[in-house]
Scaffold this active site. Structure first.
Site, PDB file in Angstrom:
ATOM      1  N   ASP A 168      46.546 -51.916 -89.640  1.00 24.53           N
ATOM      2  CA  ASP A 168      47.188 -50.754 -90.278  1.00 24.53           C
ATOM      3  C   ASP A 168      48.522 -50.356 -89.660  1.00 24.53           C
ATOM      4  O   ASP A 168      48.796 -49.152 -89.482  1.00 24.53           O
ATOM      5  CB  ASP A 168      46.238 -49.559 -90.259  1.00 24.53           C
ATOM      6  CG  ASP A 168      44.963 -49.792 -91.047  1.00 24.53           C
ATOM      7  OD1 ASP A 168      44.772 -50.914 -91.558  1.00 24.53           O
ATOM      8  OD2 ASP A 168      44.145 -48.871 -91.126  1.00 24.53           O
ATOM      9  N   ASP A 224      45.586 -49.890 -94.972  1.00 18.84           N
ATOM     10  CA  ASP A 224      44.998 -48.879 -95.831  1.00 18.84           C
ATOM     11  C   ASP A 224      45.704 -48.997 -97.179  1.00 18.84           C
ATOM     12  O   ASP A 224      46.942 -49.003 -97.241  1.00 18.84           O
ATOM     13  CB  ASP A 224      45.227 -47.481 -95.243  1.00 18.84           C
ATOM     14  CG  ASP A 224      44.027 -46.968 -94.483  1.00 18.84           C
ATOM     15  OD1 ASP A 224      43.057 -47.723 -94.300  1.00 18.84           O
ATOM     16  OD2 ASP A 224      44.052 -45.796 -94.066  1.00 18.84           O
ATOM     17  N   HIS A 241      44.854 -47.134-100.399  1.00 20.19           N
ATOM     18  CA  HIS A 241      43.990 -46.195-101.110  1.00 20.19           C
ATOM     19  C   HIS A 241      44.441 -45.997-102.554  1.00 20.19           C
ATOM     20  O   HIS A 241      45.613 -45.697-102.818  1.00 20.19           O
ATOM     21  CB  HIS A 241      43.983 -44.855-100.390  1.00 20.19           C
ATOM     22  CG  HIS A 241      43.391 -44.900 -99.013  1.00 20.19           C
ATOM     23  ND1 HIS A 241      42.140 -45.434 -98.759  1.00 20.19           N
ATOM     24  CD2 HIS A 241      43.855 -44.462 -97.810  1.00 20.19           C
ATOM     25  CE1 HIS A 241      41.877 -45.330 -97.471  1.00 20.19           C
ATOM     26  NE2 HIS A 241      42.904 -44.751 -96.866  1.00 20.19           N
ATOM     27  N   HIS A 271      47.313 -40.561 -97.749  1.00 25.19           N
ATOM     28  CA  HIS A 271      48.083 -41.496 -96.915  1.00 25.19           C
ATOM     29  C   HIS A 271      47.757 -42.913 -97.377  1.00 25.19           C
ATOM     30  O   HIS A 271      46.769 -43.129 -98.088  1.00 25.19           O
ATOM     31  CB  HIS A 271      47.714 -41.334 -95.438  1.00 25.19           C
ATOM     32  CG  HIS A 271      46.267 -41.636 -95.179  1.00 25.19           C
ATOM     33  ND1 HIS A 271      45.268 -40.689 -95.351  1.00 25.19           N
ATOM     34  CD2 HIS A 271      45.632 -42.776 -94.803  1.00 25.19           C
ATOM     35  CE1 HIS A 271      44.091 -41.236 -95.084  1.00 25.19           C
ATOM     36  NE2 HIS A 271      44.280 -42.497 -94.755  1.00 25.19           N
ATOM     37  N   LYS A 277      42.247 -52.548 -97.610  1.00 23.33           N
ATOM     38  CA  LYS A 277      40.957 -51.864 -97.508  1.00 23.33           C
ATOM     39  C   LYS A 277      41.074 -50.417 -97.965  1.00 23.33           C
ATOM     40  O   LYS A 277      42.171 -49.865 -98.036  1.00 23.33           O
ATOM     41  CB  LYS A 277      40.456 -51.899 -96.060  1.00 23.33           C
ATOM     42  CG  LYS A 277      41.385 -51.221 -95.060  1.00 23.33           C
ATOM     43  CD  LYS A 277      40.911 -51.479 -93.635  1.00 23.33           C
ATOM     44  CE  LYS A 277      41.817 -50.849 -92.596  1.00 23.33           C
ATOM     45  NZ  LYS A 277      41.824 -49.381 -92.610  1.00 23.33           N
ATOM     46  N   CYS A 324      40.813 -46.642 -86.866  1.00 23.60           N
ATOM     47  CA  CYS A 324      40.658 -47.946 -87.524  1.00 23.60           C
ATOM     48  C   CYS A 324      40.644 -49.120 -86.555  1.00 23.60           C
ATOM     49  O   CYS A 324      39.954 -50.115 -86.794  1.00 23.60           O
ATOM     50  CB  CYS A 324      41.729 -48.115 -88.592  1.00 23.60           C
ATOM     51  SG  CYS A 324      41.546 -46.908 -89.951  1.00 23.60           S
TER      52      CYS A 324
END
Length: 200
Positions: A19, A61, A63, A83, A108, A150
């Site tokens: 990340d 990340d 999302h 975020h 992810k 993470c």
């Protein structure tokens, strides 16, 4: 073999870069002080020591609709401000990693929290575990953002899968010193080695 190459007989090892995205760096939606420096340091380390690793993996990340992970009134434990929003510049890899050319890229958290890189998949639909198994990786070094969340979750999942797991502590940073201390205690208790990249 160059001096930094994997020693003969050492298990095949992967570098997992967790990340390292602008969303977690200064100026991002969920910024951690020191994030930009971690990005620069990870990039420099990877460039200098690529030959130590069978593969280099990045996680992001990404999302889309992660449910309760996002909140207008976050508690910063189970819920957070938006975020790592899929398709936005701040969800891309940090510009410092422009020359990294990872072998595997895992996204992810599309529809869930997605703290661990092992919860994501690559463009071919492989899980991180599958990608590591395909490369016959037996050991991993975990770096990136952030140590207390993470990075910790990814390392705990790695060691739980039987991989020889290290966190390079100078190539990550926690949300706070207290959370970093707690994370390191959890990692050590689970059998994760904490190491300095200069000693590798």
């Amino acid at each position: 073999m160059s001096p930094s190459a994997t020693p003969a007989g050492a298990p095949p090892r992967a570098l997992i870069v967790v990340d390292v995205q602008p969303t977690f760096c200064e100026g991002g939606e969920l910024a951690v002080d020191g994030g930009n420096q971690v990005a620069e340091d990870v990039a420099a380390y990877a460039a200098a020591h690529r030959d130590r690793y069978e593969i280099v993996v990045t996680t992001q990340d990404w999302h889309i609709d992660p449910g309760e992970h996002f909140s207008d009134h976050p508690d910063y434990v189970d819920s957070w401000p938006p975020h790592g929003i899929a398709g936005t510049p701040n969800a891309e890899l940090h510009p410092a990693l422009a020359d990294l050319s990872p072998d595997v890229s895992v996204k992810k958290g599309q529809y869930a929290h997605g703290y661990s890189g092992f919860e994501g998949t690559d463009a071919d639909g492989r899980t991180l575990e599958q990608a590591l198994r395909d490369a016959r990786v037996e050991a991993v070094d975990v770096v990136g953002l952030v140590e207390s969340h993470c990075v910790k979750r990814t390392a705990l999942d790695a060691v739980g899968l039987g991989l020889d797991t290290r966190v390079l502590t100078d190539l990550t940073i926690p949300v706070s010193p207290e959370q970093g201390e707690q994370a390191r205690a959890e990692l050590t208790a689970a059998g994760v080695e904490l190491a300095d990249s200069a000693a590798r």
